[in-house]
Design an enzyme around this catalytic site. Structure first.
Site, PDB file in Angstrom:
ATOM      1  N   GLY A  84       0.824  -1.198   0.000  1.00 46.91           N
ATOM      2  CA  GLY A  84       0.000   0.000   0.000  1.00 46.91           C
ATOM      3  C   GLY A  84       0.862   1.253   0.000  1.00 46.91           C
ATOM      4  CB  SER A  85       0.098   4.662   1.150  1.00 40.81           C
ATOM      5  OG  SER A  85      -1.039   4.816   0.314  1.00 40.81           O
TER       6      SER A  85
END
Length: 486
Positions: free
Chosen positions: A216-217
């Site tokens: 993810g981020s």
């Protein structure tokens, strides 16, 4: 001698010759292989015929042994706080073998290692019983307890590293198991082993080293590093010329941001602070797939890492198309990583761009505590120039001060971090994974970098976030190390 008798005599002579060759082959060529074969019961009997040496954390043993009765195995392995330490120690079972540190350093722990020959000889002369040596780890008991307690009944993993040396300070995985429950070879041990293997939550999988997740981020830290290292961005406080919406290359689809966040033409610092998909997707495309791959590999992607326990390879695909590269640049699509790998990313940033090789064994000792082997920290790579690493530190510290990582704040300590909420399942149909990577900084540099991932199937989908679930765990781990370091 008539012809038939001569033939029989020759045939019998050949049989005797073949038998002699076979006996000598087994005795002199295959002897060592057979004597160490895991299927040779005498090997197992020998392994558990004396007190097994201990695995040490903070100067204290986290393993032990006890004498058994009614078995040809004299001693049985025991573990202190077994579920908490199982991801570190592994198991040593009379019936089901050994793994991880118990297997890799079996020779030291049993006393059979060639480097202990002098000690064995001295013990034989002095009449002492044979006893194994010690494996001294780099683990920090307080950090491990904070990681294990923080994960609690949630599925997940946490890794903490010393950025300056690469020493592993915490390595937790949940749900876990107690290696003592099947350390013997009785019916209760077999029952425990079968139940653990049938458990759908896979408690014997070391999620910190052997499970890969979309990051993810948190991967945006790698993308930011690639942008800085390749000159795509120089000033972290200048507008990035990122339109909103931003259309994926070679596609009619727009890349979406989570919520109503200010991402149009955002600076690199602000884009990391509020986690703009559009900015980092475009940056990954501007850098290009090949340079993104090269940057990821400098951090350790696309190769196995040995701690000395093997960690699965984290992946940044080197053959994907432009849209795939843009999505991978925000930690989705084909990007997959272990928690150890993301701790390495945070560690390299905290250590001014120098990535140290992760390790969890500091030294090996004989039973009389003389050193057999001492680990020397090794540099693995230089993913970032010092000035770019310091820019990333500024950005990650802004994330914790004013952005999505506020739950990682530690009073009186500078903390940098990055949250991540990774999509899971086809079309994001499953509950996402919550990530947080971070480091803490003191006057003497950074003593700890952390990665935490939580797969919390029991939480409400809207409550799952890296800042909400993973950051508090990371904070507690960092706090344990920082306070211990004072």
């Amino acid at each position: 001698m008539n012809k038939p008798l001569r033939r029989v005599a020759i045939f019998c002579g050949l049989l005797v010759l073949a038998l002699l060759v076979r006996v000598n082959w087994v005795q002199f060529v295959q002897a060592e292989e057979l004597s160490t074969d895991s299927h040779n019961r005498r090997v197992a009997i020998g392994r558990y015929s004396q007190e097994r040496g201990d695995i040490i954390v903070d100067g204290k043993p986290i393993t032990g042994h006890r004498e058994t009765t009614g078995s040809d195995f004299k001693f049985k392995r025991t573990y202190k706080n077994g579920p908490m330490w199982a991801p570190v120690t592994g198991r040593a079972s009379q019936a089901f073998g050994a793994n991880q540190l118990e297997e890799l350093y079996d020779g030291i722990l049993t006393g059979d290692d060639d480097r202990l020959f002098f000690n064995r000889t001295l013990d034989m002369i002095t009449g002492k019983e044979k006893k194994g040596g010690q494996v001294v780890t780099t683990l920090n008991a307080k950090a491990q307890k904070a990681a294990f307690k923080g994960l609690g009944d949630k599925k997940g993993a946490a890794v903490a590293l010393d950025p300056k040396t690469g020493a592993i300070l915490a390595l937790a995985s949940t749900p876990s198991y107690d290696p003592s429950s099947f350390a013997g070879n009785g019916t209760d041990d077999e029952k425990a082993w079968v139940e653990l293997n049938k458990d759908k939550d896979k408690p014997m999988v070391n999620r910190a080293l052997r499970e890969t997740y979309p990051p993810g981020s948190t991967f945006k830290v790698v993308t930011a590093a690639a942008a800085l290292e390749n000159g795509v961005v120089d000033d972290i406080d200048a507008n990035t010329k990122s339109p909103l919406p931003w259309q994926l290359p070679l596609s009619s689809r727009n890349l979406e941001n989570e919520g109503n966040i200010p991402c149009e033409n955002a600076t690199l610092r602000d884009a990391l602070k509020v986690s703009c998909n559009t900015v980092f997707g475009k940056l990954g495309d501007d850098v290009g797939r090949d340079k993104m791959v090269k940057q990821a590999e400098k951090f350790g992607f696309n190769k196995e890492v040995f701690t000395p326990v093997r960690a699965d390879k984290s992946v940044y695909d080197d053959k994907m198309d432009r849209p795939g590269n843009a999505l991978s640049s925000i930690g989705q699509f084909n990007t997959a990583t272990t928690p150890l790998q993301m701790a390495m990313v945070a560690s390299a940033v905290a250590n001014d761009g120098k990535l140290m090789e992760p390790y969890m064994v500091d030294e090996l000792r004989a039973r009389n505590l003389t050193k057999v082997e001492q680990h020397t920290p090794k540099e693995m790579s230089r993913p970032l120039k010092p000035e770019n690493a310091q820019k990333l530190q500024e950005m990650m510290e802004t994330v914790v001060q004013d952005g999505t990582g506020k739950n990682a704040q530690i009073p009186g300590t500078t903390v940098g971090g990055k949250t991540g909420t990774a999509q899971h399942g086809v079309d994001n149909s499953e509950k996402p994974y919550a990530w947080f990577i971070s480091y803490a900084k003191t006057d003497n540099g950074s003593p700890v970098a952390v990665a935490v991932v939580v797969e919390d199937g029991s939480a409400n989908r809207d409550d799952i976030s890296g800042g909400g679930l993973a950051a508090p765990i990371a904070r507690n781990i960092m706090e344990a190390v920082v306070n211990d370091d004072k």
